[in-house]
Structure formats: structure tokens, C-alpha cells
Scaffold this motif. Structure first.
Motif, PDB file in Angstrom:
ATOM      1  N   PHE A  32       0.832  -1.205   0.000  1.00  0.00           N
ATOM      2  CA  PHE A  32       0.000   0.000   0.000  1.00  0.00           C
ATOM      3  C   PHE A  32       0.869   1.258   0.000  1.00  0.00           C
ATOM      4  O   PHE A  32       0.607   2.220  -0.723  1.00  0.00           O
ATOM      5  CB  PHE A  32      -0.931  -0.019   1.211  1.00  0.00           C
ATOM      6  N   CYS A  36       0.989   4.237  -2.671  1.00  0.00           N
ATOM      7  CA  CYS A  36       0.837   5.657  -2.342  1.00  0.00           C
ATOM      8  C   CYS A  36       2.001   6.480  -2.878  1.00  0.00           C
ATOM      9  O   CYS A  36       1.840   7.645  -3.259  1.00  0.00           O
ATOM     10  CB  CYS A  36       0.743   5.843  -0.832  1.00  0.00           C
ATOM     11  N   ALA A  64      -8.571  -3.428   3.715  1.00  0.00           N
ATOM     12  CA  ALA A  64      -8.781  -2.078   4.246  1.00  0.00           C
ATOM     13  C   ALA A  64      -8.671  -2.079   5.766  1.00  0.00           C
ATOM     14  O   ALA A  64      -8.058  -1.178   6.358  1.00  0.00           O
ATOM     15  CB  ALA A  64     -10.146  -1.549   3.809  1.00  0.00           C
ATOM     16  N   LEU A  67      -5.019  -2.337   6.730  1.00  0.00           N
ATOM     17  CA  LEU A  67      -4.276  -1.096   6.521  1.00  0.00           C
ATOM     18  C   LEU A  67      -4.567  -0.088   7.620  1.00  0.00           C
ATOM     19  O   LEU A  67      -3.669   0.625   8.081  1.00  0.00           O
ATOM     20  CB  LEU A  67      -4.631  -0.497   5.157  1.00  0.00           C
ATOM     21  N   ASN A  71      -0.896   0.180   9.365  1.00  0.00           N
ATOM     22  CA  ASN A  71      -0.147   1.029   8.446  1.00  0.00           C
ATOM     23  C   ASN A  71       0.841   1.945   9.159  1.00  0.00           C
ATOM     24  O   ASN A  71       1.456   2.809   8.532  1.00  0.00           O
ATOM     25  CB  ASN A  71      -1.100   1.862   7.574  1.00  0.00           C
ATOM     26  N   CYS A  76      -1.951   8.812   3.756  1.00  0.00           N
ATOM     27  CA  CYS A  76      -2.198   8.668   2.343  1.00  0.00           C
ATOM     28  C   CYS A  76      -3.405   9.543   2.033  1.00  0.00           C
ATOM     29  O   CYS A  76      -4.288   9.709   2.878  1.00  0.00           O
ATOM     30  CB  CYS A  76      -2.484   7.208   1.997  1.00  0.00           C
ATOM     31  N   ILE A  81      -7.017   4.443  -0.290  1.00  0.00           N
ATOM     32  CA  ILE A  81      -7.318   3.049   0.066  1.00  0.00           C
ATOM     33  C   ILE A  81      -8.303   2.471  -0.935  1.00  0.00           C
ATOM     34  O   ILE A  81      -8.156   1.325  -1.398  1.00  0.00           O
ATOM     35  CB  ILE A  81      -7.857   2.945   1.508  1.00  0.00           C
ATOM     36  N   GLN A  85      -7.691  -0.667  -3.346  1.00  0.00           N
ATOM     37  CA  GLN A  85      -8.589  -1.818  -3.352  1.00  0.00           C
ATOM     38  C   GLN A  85      -8.925  -2.268  -4.767  1.00  0.00           C
ATOM     39  O   GLN A  85      -9.169  -3.453  -5.006  1.00  0.00           O
ATOM     40  CB  GLN A  85      -9.876  -1.491  -2.597  1.00  0.00           C
TER      41      GLN A  85
END
Length: 484
Positions: A32, A36, A64, A67, A71, A76, A81, A85
Motif C-alpha cells: 500500500f 501511495c 482495508a 491497513l 499502516n 495517504c 485506500i 482496493q
């Protein structure tokens, strides 16, 4: 200073064990953050594969949640997100059966890198490798990523290497050790081979000894069943500390490329001397207040597995003959700290007289929690009253020296996963390197098992067993204080 992010071509990444703890905590958050950062181009896809019954919608919701929880505070932009996805999908799959394999094969794109992350137990590595070939998902652009443990001894490591080699070339196998992905670990090579200041001094003529410490404040927790079969020697020394030892001790490679670097690391392992019984200290932490002891986490009340180990190691080669390396790692210690300390010899003669004391330069590479580098130098203590010497650090804490961008440096899993996609194996262990490490480790373990040595109890929140201090004291040296 703005770090440069170079996008990679679209790729397919399949995470076997895509609903597991490692995927939730490390792999998915790392991917992720690279998303980003703009490193993934349109068309890249991440596919989770596991036995759990899910569809794409379920898996996207699962990711999700992971994260949000793991995270580590990395921000971000709003909506990212949701964008991430959209590149996710999921396949319900049986690693040992046929269910799901045709569905997974149908998702693969031709003509691009395919990376398969084996985030599962080693017992499934061979079966997964075979299934990938059986269902036509393995070609010259295929890479597989395997996590430790790479066996539990030499024989199982060889068997594991053979199982993977039956279906993939060594150049397609990425044995991941997250310690090698840390920014400061890589800086070891930059410090040594990019600075004329240090490399001429990096030998037994100038270095008194080297300490490598990986201290943890946590206990074994829910890993008790696994850990009791492994212990600190198998879990930490054979891989993490061994890699740090190799990087600090290796000869300059001809080029900064995978096989040149790994050839030099292998030479270090093969030059390691046998470790004698009086050069080993093993310990096991006790309960403290409401914090359970080691034996509270495992099934056997008479376990002899070590949660702490300290070793005195020698390398028999031209560069390091006579210079000891002291390694220690343990759980439930007083502070979380990982560092390498290169302790240089004292000056051969002090012109300031005995009252000034003897001082040493120490280069300290801090791996966690505050990544950075210190160099202790000797100066005059300010003020009148004669020449009194003190040691002060030249401190380069990355977040201070490099500014806010240092906080955005990719973490270990981010860097290593993208290295897989780029096909760069420099920071990954080679099969012969793994086997050589076990060939050195096995006799040490067999020795204390044959002797019936029990680990020494030590208090939680301490620096480990007192005997580990004596390991240094009898050489006229002392461990650096374990501190955060």
C-alpha cells in the motif's frame, strides 16, 4: 531533499497465505505504501490466495481493515485506500489440492513479471512450486519469495533448496530476510566502501572487537509453540545476526551486484571458527509481576530452549584474525535495541598521562528503533584545569540529518518486495549461503544438546544472564549498555 521514486512496469503479485498474519501486518501495508508513493503503474494487480472462502469484495474489505490497523501511521490522501482496493482480487485456493488453481491461472497476464509470495509454512513451499509449474504459471519472468525459517538444520535446508530447485532456477528464488532491507543495514556497505576514512581501518590492526546486539522487550507470546522448537539460535543467530556479521566483515565485492555481494558473504561464513562451550551463554527469561515467564508460553515445564544467547565468534582470515565478534540476542530484555558497534583499539601511547585515561573510538550503527550512526571521538573536556579527555558522539540520526524526507524512507518489506519485482537479488540470501550458515550452526546446537546444557534463568527487564557479562569481562571488555 526529495527521494526519487522510480515506477516499475505493471506486474502481478500473488500472496499465498493472503489472509495470514504476515500479510496483514507487513506485506499488504508495505504494498500500500509503495502504491501511495506512485511506484505501481496502472495495470499492476495484487492477488490474495488462501483457503478462506472469500470473494473480491470480502478481500478488499479485509485489506482495508488491515491497513487501518497496521499502516504504522503512514498517511495517504483520502480515497487512496479505495484506489488501492481496485487492484486487489482474491482466489480461494487449496495449496495441496486442485481447488482454485485454474481460477488463479486464468488471472495471470502474459509478458509481465509474476511474483509469488509464499507467506505460508515451509512445508508447503515444494507443493506450491510444483503447482505453479503444473498449471502453467511459471516462466522466465516468474519469481518466488520465501520467508524464513529456511529449514531448521542443514539437512532440512538442503531438502528445501532441492524442492525449490526442482521447479525454479536460483535466480528466480528470493529468500527474504527483512533485516537486510533496513536502510541502516544497507548503509553498512555505503559507510565501508564509500568512505576512504573507514575502509583502511576496517581490520584487526585497528579494530579491537565488534559487538552485534539485537535486544527485544517482548516475550515469545503467541509464538511459544514455534519458538520452543527453534530458540534464539535458530530464530535469530542463524539468519539475522549472521547476515549482519557477514555485511560488517566481508571483503569489498568487485561490484555492487547480487552474486558479487553474496560471494563475499559466503566467504565470511566459511571462515567462521568453531565456537567452544565456554564462548556460549544461553538464557531463559523468568516471570515478572503479571508478565509471564518463558515456560508459561510453552507446553513443557522443563523446556531447555534458549530465549537469549551470547556468542564469542572468530573469523579465520587475513583481515580479522585475532579480532573477536560478540553476538547477543534475547527476548524480554530491558530495552528494544538493535545495533552494531565497531570498537577501535586505544591509541598505542597517550601523551596526556595516565590521569587522562585511555579512550577508544566507537562506530555505532543503530538499526532500531532510531536508525542512525554515531562515531564516538575523544576531545578535551571544556573548561580550565588541565587536559581532561572525554568521549563525545558525532551523531547522525537520519530524521535529524536528512530532514522530514527521512521519515518517508521505505521500510524493509517495501524495499525488498520492489526488489523482487525489479529482479534485484542483492539483499536476498542464496541457497549455498543458507546451507553454509546451517553447517556452522548445527555443531553448536548439537554440542549443547549432547552436553545437556540448560539455559540460565535471567530476570525480565535485565540485560540477560550475568554470565553473558562475564563472557566479555574475562577478555577485559564489556558490553555496551542496552538502551532504546
Amino acid at each position: 531533499m526529495v527521494s526519487r521514486v522510480i515506477p516499475v512496469d505493471p506486474f502481478d503479485l500473488v500472496i499465498f497465505g493472503g489472509t495470514g498474519d504476515l500479510a496483514r501486518r507487513k506485506i499488504l501495508p508495505a504494498l500500500f505504501r509503495r502504491f501511495c508513493a506512485g511506484q505501481m503503474q496502472e495495470g499492476t494487480r495484487i492477488i490474495g490466495a488462501a483457503r478462506a472462502e472469500m470473494d473480491d469484495v470480502d478481500y478488499r474489505a479485509f485489506v482495508a481493515e488491515a491497513l487501518i490497523e497496521f499502516n504504522d501511521g503512514h498517511g495517504c490522501e483520502e480515497g487512496t485506500i479505495a484506489a488501492f482496493q481496485r487492484i486487489l482480487s482474491y482466489v480461494t485456493l487449496d495449496a495441496l489440492g486442485e481447488n482454485g488453481w485454474a481460477d488463479l491461472a486464468a488471472k495471470m497476464h502474459d509478458g509481465r513479471v509474476r511474483a509469488f509470495y509464499f507467506s505460508v509454512g515451509p512445508s508447503l513451499f515444494g507443493a506450491l512450486a510444483e503447482k505453479l509449474h503444473e498449471h502453467g504459471m511459471a516462466d522466465s519472468d516468474t519469481r518466488i519469495v520465501v520467508e524464513k525459517p529456511f529449514g531448521r538444520d542443514l539437512s532440512t535446508a538442503k531438502a528445501l533448496n532441492r524442492a525449490l530447485a526442482d521447479h525454479f532456477d536460483e535466480g528466480q528464488i528470493y529468500r527474504i530476510d527483512h533485516y537486510l532491507g533496513k536502510e541502516t543495514v544497507q548503509n553498512l556497505m555505503a559507510i565501508r566502501f564509500g568512505n576512504m576514512l573507514f575502509e583502511p581501518l576496517w581490520n584487526s590492526q585497528y579494530v579491537d572487537h565488534i559487538q552485534i546486539t539485537v535486544a527485544e522487550t517482548v516475550g515469545v507470546g503467541g509464538r511459544g509453540e514455534y519458538y520452543d522448537r527453534s530458540g534464539a539460535m535458530r530464530d535469530m543467530v542463524q539468519n539475522h545476526l549472521m547476515q549482519l556479521l557477514c555485511l560488517i566483515a566481508m571483503e569489498p565485492p568487485a561490484k555492487f551486484e547480487p552474486d558479487s555481494v553474496r560471494d563475499e558473504k559466503l566467504k565470511v561464513i566459511r571462515a567462521l571458527d568453531e565456537v567452544l562451550p565456554d564462548q556460549i551463554v544461553r538464557g531463559q527469561y523468568l516471570a515478572e509481576g503479571d508478565k509471564p515467564g518463558y515456560l508459561d508460553h510453552v507446553e513443557t515445564t522443563d523446556s531447555t530452549t534458549e530465549s537469549f544467547i551470547a556468542l564469542k565468534v572468530h573469523i579465520s582470515n587475513w583481515r580479522w584474525a585475532g579480532t573477536p565478534f560478540y553476538l547477543r540476542t534475547g527476548k524480554r530484555l530491558k530495552a528494544r535495541s538493535s545495533e552494531i558497534a565497531v570498537v577501535f583499539k586505544a591509541t598505542p601511547h597517550s601523551i596526556f598521562g595516565p590521569e587522562a585515561g585511555r579512550h577508544r573510538n566507537i562506530l555505532t550503527i543503530r538499526l532500531q528503533p532510531n536508525e542512525g550512526i554515531d562515531l564516538d571521538v575523544t576531545i578535551k573536556e571544556p573548561g580550565p584545569g588541565g587536559m581532561r579527555l572525554i568521549d563525545v558522539p558525532l551523531d547522525m540520526t537520519f530524521t535529524e540529518a536528512l530532514g522530514p524526507d527521512a521519515e518517508d524512507v521505505a521500510d524493509a518489506y517495501e524495499r525488498l518486495i520492489m526488489d523482487v519485482v525489479r529482479g534485484n537479488q542483492t539483499l536476498f540470501m542464496r541457497g549455498d549461503e543458507v546451507e553454509a550458515a546451517w553447517a556452522w550452526t548445527d555443531p553448536i546446537i548439537a554440542g549443547w544438546e549432547t552436553r545437556g546444557d540448560d539455559p540460565i534463568a535471567y530476570e525480565s527487564g535485565s540485560s540477560g544472564p550475568e554470565e553473558a557479562l562475564a563472557l566479555m569481562h574475562r577478555d577485559g571488555r564489556k558490553w555496551r549498555e542496552v538502551r532504546a
